[in-house]
Design an enzyme around this catalytic site. Sequence first.
Site, PDB file in Angstrom:
ATOM      1  N   LYS A 168       0.831  -1.186   0.000  1.00 58.03           N
ATOM      2  CA  LYS A 168       0.000   0.000   0.000  1.00 58.03           C
ATOM      3  C   LYS A 168       0.871   1.243   0.000  1.00 58.03           C
ATOM      4  O   LYS A 168       2.050   1.115   0.352  1.00 58.03           O
ATOM      5  CB  LYS A 168      -0.933  -0.013   1.202  1.00 58.03           C
ATOM      6  CG  LYS A 168      -0.213   0.152   2.543  1.00 58.03           C
ATOM      7  CD  LYS A 168      -1.168   0.325   3.659  1.00 58.03           C
ATOM      8  CE  LYS A 168      -1.669   1.738   3.780  1.00 58.03           C
ATOM      9  NZ  LYS A 168      -0.795   2.607   4.596  1.00 58.03           N
ATOM     10  N   ASP A 197      -2.693  -5.686   2.694  1.00 55.83           N
ATOM     11  CA  ASP A 197      -3.104  -4.805   3.784  1.00 55.83           C
ATOM     12  C   ASP A 197      -2.670  -5.551   5.027  1.00 55.83           C
ATOM     13  O   ASP A 197      -3.260  -6.584   5.373  1.00 55.83           O
ATOM     14  CB  ASP A 197      -4.625  -4.607   3.786  1.00 55.83           C
ATOM     15  CG  ASP A 197      -5.057  -3.664   4.897  1.00 55.83           C
ATOM     16  OD1 ASP A 197      -4.481  -3.748   6.015  1.00 55.83           O
ATOM     17  OD2 ASP A 197      -5.963  -2.855   4.680  1.00 55.83           O
ATOM     18  N   HIS A 198      -1.645  -5.073   5.695  1.00 53.55           N
ATOM     19  CA  HIS A 198      -1.052  -5.911   6.748  1.00 53.55           C
ATOM     20  C   HIS A 198      -2.013  -6.163   7.908  1.00 53.55           C
ATOM     21  O   HIS A 198      -1.824  -7.092   8.676  1.00 53.55           O
ATOM     22  CB  HIS A 198       0.288  -5.348   7.226  1.00 53.55           C
ATOM     23  CG  HIS A 198       0.194  -4.177   8.154  1.00 53.55           C
ATOM     24  ND1 HIS A 198       0.055  -2.890   7.709  1.00 53.55           N
ATOM     25  CD2 HIS A 198       0.212  -4.094   9.508  1.00 53.55           C
ATOM     26  CE1 HIS A 198      -0.005  -2.076   8.750  1.00 53.55           C
ATOM     27  NE2 HIS A 198       0.089  -2.773   9.857  1.00 53.55           N
ATOM     28  N   LYS A 202      -3.020  -9.887  10.701  1.00 52.13           N
ATOM     29  CA  LYS A 202      -3.030  -9.957  12.169  1.00 52.13           C
ATOM     30  C   LYS A 202      -3.990 -11.069  12.608  1.00 52.13           C
ATOM     31  O   LYS A 202      -5.117 -11.151  12.116  1.00 52.13           O
ATOM     32  CB  LYS A 202      -3.466  -8.605  12.769  1.00 52.13           C
ATOM     33  CG  LYS A 202      -2.464  -7.467  12.484  1.00 52.13           C
ATOM     34  CD  LYS A 202      -2.923  -6.161  13.123  1.00 52.13           C
ATOM     35  CE  LYS A 202      -2.126  -4.966  12.621  1.00 52.13           C
ATOM     36  NZ  LYS A 202      -0.911  -4.669  13.332  1.00 52.13           N
ATOM     37  N   HIS A 260      -7.003  -0.068   6.196  1.00 49.76           N
ATOM     38  CA  HIS A 260      -7.125  -0.835   7.439  1.00 49.76           C
ATOM     39  C   HIS A 260      -8.523  -0.734   8.066  1.00 49.76           C
ATOM     40  O   HIS A 260      -9.130  -1.742   8.427  1.00 49.76           O
ATOM     41  CB  HIS A 260      -6.084  -0.374   8.459  1.00 49.76           C
ATOM     42  CG  HIS A 260      -4.680  -0.345   7.934  1.00 49.76           C
ATOM     43  ND1 HIS A 260      -4.199  -1.274   7.034  1.00 49.76           N
ATOM     44  CD2 HIS A 260      -3.640   0.492   8.180  1.00 49.76           C
ATOM     45  CE1 HIS A 260      -2.936  -1.005   6.749  1.00 49.76           C
ATOM     46  NE2 HIS A 260      -2.574   0.063   7.431  1.00 49.76           N
ATOM     47  N   LYS A 360      -2.806  10.005  14.612  1.00 53.17           N
ATOM     48  CA  LYS A 360      -1.439   9.884  15.123  1.00 53.17           C
ATOM     49  C   LYS A 360      -1.314  10.756  16.360  1.00 53.17           C
ATOM     50  O   LYS A 360      -2.038  11.739  16.515  1.00 53.17           O
ATOM     51  CB  LYS A 360      -0.453  10.354  14.061  1.00 53.17           C
ATOM     52  CG  LYS A 360      -0.575   9.541  12.776  1.00 53.17           C
ATOM     53  CD  LYS A 360       0.781   9.181  12.224  1.00 53.17           C
ATOM     54  CE  LYS A 360       0.693   8.333  10.986  1.00 53.17           C
ATOM     55  NZ  LYS A 360       0.842   6.907  11.221  1.00 53.17           N
ATOM     56  N   LYS A 365      -1.974   3.846  22.094  1.00 56.42           N
ATOM     57  CA  LYS A 365      -1.975   3.036  20.876  1.00 56.42           C
ATOM     58  C   LYS A 365      -3.021   1.955  21.068  1.00 56.42           C
ATOM     59  O   LYS A 365      -3.032   1.288  22.121  1.00 56.42           O
ATOM     60  CB  LYS A 365      -0.605   2.392  20.674  1.00 56.42           C
ATOM     61  CG  LYS A 365      -0.558   1.418  19.501  1.00 56.42           C
ATOM     62  CD  LYS A 365       0.829   0.845  19.292  1.00 56.42           C
ATOM     63  CE  LYS A 365       0.857  -0.218  18.209  1.00 56.42           C
ATOM     64  NZ  LYS A 365       0.488   0.264  16.881  1.00 56.42           N
TER      65      LYS A 365
HETATM   66  C1  BG6 Z   1       0.569   1.694   7.956  1.00 56.13           C
HETATM   67  C2  BG6 Z   1       0.507   3.191   7.860  1.00 56.13           C
HETATM   68  O1  BG6 Z   1      -0.159   1.098   6.928  1.00 56.13           O
HETATM   69  O2  BG6 Z   1       0.028   1.276   9.219  1.00 56.13           O
HETATM   70  C3  BG6 Z   1       1.249   3.846   9.006  1.00 56.13           C
HETATM   71  O3  BG6 Z   1       1.078   3.615   6.631  1.00 56.13           O
HETATM   72  C4  BG6 Z   1       0.751   3.303  10.329  1.00 56.13           C
HETATM   73  O4  BG6 Z   1       1.094   5.262   8.962  1.00 56.13           O
HETATM   74  C5  BG6 Z   1       0.730   1.773  10.331  1.00 56.13           C
HETATM   75  O5  BG6 Z   1       1.604   3.785  11.348  1.00 56.13           O
HETATM   76  C6  BG6 Z   1       0.042   1.232  11.578  1.00 56.13           C
HETATM   77  O6  BG6 Z   1       0.193  -0.160  11.617  1.00 56.13           O
HETATM   78  P1  BG6 Z   1       0.099  -0.963  12.997  1.00 56.13           P
HETATM   79  O7  BG6 Z   1       0.223  -2.387  12.602  1.00 56.13           O
HETATM   80  O8  BG6 Z   1       1.228  -0.460  13.848  1.00 56.13           O
HETATM   81  O9  BG6 Z   1      -1.235  -0.605  13.591  1.00 56.13           O
END
Ligand code: BG6
Length: 510
Positions: A168, A197-198, A202, A260, A360, A365
């Site tokens: 992405k 899309d990582h 998960k 996401h 952000k 988190k």
């Molecule tokens: C990425 C974004 O796809 O996902 C980043 O480009 C973001 O901006 C990140 O920080 C967040 O991923 P995770 O897995 O830490 O929630």
Amino acid sequence: MPEVSNAILGTILASPCAIVIFGATGDLTSRKLLPAIYNLSKDGLLHPDTVVVGFARRPKTDDEFRQEMLKGVNSFSRSRPADNTPWNKLAERLFYHQSTFEDAHGYASLATRLADLDQKYGLSGRRLYYLSTSPAEFSTIVHQLGEAGLGNIDPFNSNAWRRVIVEKPFGHDLASAQELNQQINRVFDESQVYRIDHYLGKQTVQNLLAFRFANGIFEPIWNRRYVDHVQVTVAEDIGVEGRGGYFDTAGTLRDMLQNHLMQLLTLVAMEPPVSLDGDAIRDEKVRVLKSILPFTPEQVESLTVRGQYVRGDRNGQAIIGYLEERGVSPQSHTETYACVQLAIDNWRWYGVPFYLRSGKHLKYKGSEISIHFNRAPGVLFNTPQRGAGANVLTLRIQPRESIGLQINAKRPGTSTAVTPVQMNFQYHEAFGSYSPEAYERLLLDAILGDSTLFIRRDEVESAWNIIDQIEDSWAVGQPPLKFYAPGSWGPDEANQLMRKSGRYWEEFPQ
Ligand code: BG6
């Protein structure tokens, strides 16, 4: 055809192949990809003859590349530092190929090198190309792969396959995503394209489907008759982390919501698929995206909030404002916070608002989905004096991986007052601490030919269609950009958006 239907079975199932990483000197390669490949090899999930070729512009020897990757594994792998034996085995099959992305000669020599590796390791032409470069390079690389004959499958070699993983962001809007799709599809058939899309890698995101469809008690109440509203939050407590140049051209709506959060939304809102087959699941996800009601400019004004963090401090530590970040224009109007209320116009969800927010430098988190059920009628306990709240089911994706149900319980004592309490399921208590990284699962699935956890062409385009409607209004300053302090929950307008209908954002951590 997938070689097996489920990647994680604990034994070697993958055939040996060459993984070619374009943009191999970038952050993603050392922080995520090599650690993932190392862990897959170490856990015996990759075939021992699998080879990895890093492709990038900077001159470097194989040995220098190996040293850099070892540093990456030692710093970022979930199991670190690297163990000598598995690392050395992997390092022997780790190579560096220097070329610019435009240079046809670089691809011709890559073709020769891959053919030699095919011979040496018995790879039979199986190749996974990973586009881990800036998106501006995607179409050049794919075009050059095609020109060098690296996109096609040898018709006389039935064991060969070619697959391409595309990182992405996939496009900047609907038009650019469509164009990129066309360019890719000139070289690779849709079945060869794996848009990543990582979040889908998960474990807790995958568990959404198991939670919904492996349990009989939730699905009957998973609809407008029982659900008041749904919240999806992906909050980060960090800033743009040196990626200001990219982020300033994207913003949170494109960087996070388009992919996401939309993915989380589709998994929560979709109908049961007819099977666990990749296309069956993705068909249902696309139906959700297509059922989202379009936004008029007036609705964008009243149903969305955009914010940008200013200079401040968090826990005594000074935080620079977004506009001071390297690579960010000092006049930038790019949002680092986005909140959107949307509606899904189908029989299941008609009238149930979905609230999505991400930002952000927020307070904590945490990625969470909460399903807020209708309150019990008020005559008995649900009165201001007796204090009952709504039942809330919270699916915590990270970092406190768990599922919690808020119920009302009678407070000990002589009164009949009740109080909301939590029933909690914690992943680590039930399953221990082993949890493969998202990229491990996704790389392995791509090698196995299982595209279930990747984004299909119509999915990415449908998601952009919604985002574009919002971006069009944001581009002309509607609603105006709001500012927020680092360590807060973003602009107060996002709370007001909820309060208008008597709702509140779920507080966490709990
Ligand atoms: C990425 C974004 O796809 O996902 C980043 O480009 C973001 O901006 C990140 O920080 C967040 O991923 P995770 O897995 O830490 O929630």
